[in-house]
Design an enzyme around this catalytic site. Structure first.
Site, short mmCIF file in Angstrom:
data_model
loop_
_atom_site.label_atom_id
_atom_site.label_comp_id
_atom_site.label_asym_id
_atom_site.label_seq_id
_atom_site.Cartn_x
_atom_site.Cartn_y
_atom_site.Cartn_z
N GLU A 1 6.45 5.97 3.62
CA GLU A 1 6.53 5.02 2.52
C GLU A 1 5.15 4.42 2.23
OE1 GLU A 1 10.45 4.58 4.89
OE2 GLU A 1 8.37 5.10 5.29
N CYS B 1 7.94 -1.28 6.28
CA CYS B 1 7.90 -0.53 5.02
C CYS B 1 8.66 -1.26 3.92
CB CYS B 1 8.44 0.88 5.22
SG CYS B 1 7.32 1.91 6.19
#
Length: 158
Positions: free
Chosen positions: A79, A105
């Protein structure tokens, strides 16, 4: 007459995330992600791995032991890589990811302006990191949903 058996946009973008995770050198967890704009344009694709310029031949891929000797001290999540390598404004975009994002994330996703997550696997759903991710997404108004798999097999011959 046009073809009727083409794949959906969701299948296409999740397919890119699944293909990207094949680039990961992590021996235990390969994760891929794809960020898509509101007109179905690909803004970025990435996977988990060591930071640019850091050798992934160091042998630091273990999960157990001293923190500094494990992968957790070194690996950039898919991510993060996908957001950092994006081309264009990702405000309001959608992220396709092969594993539900961890809490770190989730914070990056929220701060980047991504508004929706489509995830393939949620195998860590019972962990604190994922529970807080979902709470953060809910509070920030980021939608998340499981990918609805199509009954279609696509084989790549490379």
């Amino acid at each position: 007459m046009k073809r009727e058996d083409y794949i959906s946009w969701d299948a296409f973008f999740m397919g890119l995330a699944l293909l990207a995770c094949e680039r990961s050198k992590d021996p235990s967890t390969q994760v891929g992600a794809c960020v898509v704009g509101n007109k179905n344009q690909i803004l970025s694709v990435g996977y988990n791995g060591f930071p640019r310029g850091c050798s992934d031949d160091s042998g630091h891929w273990g999960r157990d032991g001293e923190f500094l000797e494990t992968k957790y001290a070194r690996v950039c999540h898919a991510e993060l890589n996908t957001i950092l390598l994006s081309h264009g404004d990702i405000e309001g975009a959608k992220m396709y990811v092969t594993l539900f994002p961890c809490n770190e994330c989730a914070k990056i996703i929220i701060q980047s302006g991504i508004k929706e997550i489509i995830y393939y696997n949620d195998k860590y759903a019972d962990t604190d990191a994922v529970r807080i991710s979902k709470a953060l997404f809910d509070e920030a108004g980021v939608k998340y949903q499981s990918y609805e798999q199509e009954n279609k097999k696509i084989e790549l011959k490379i």
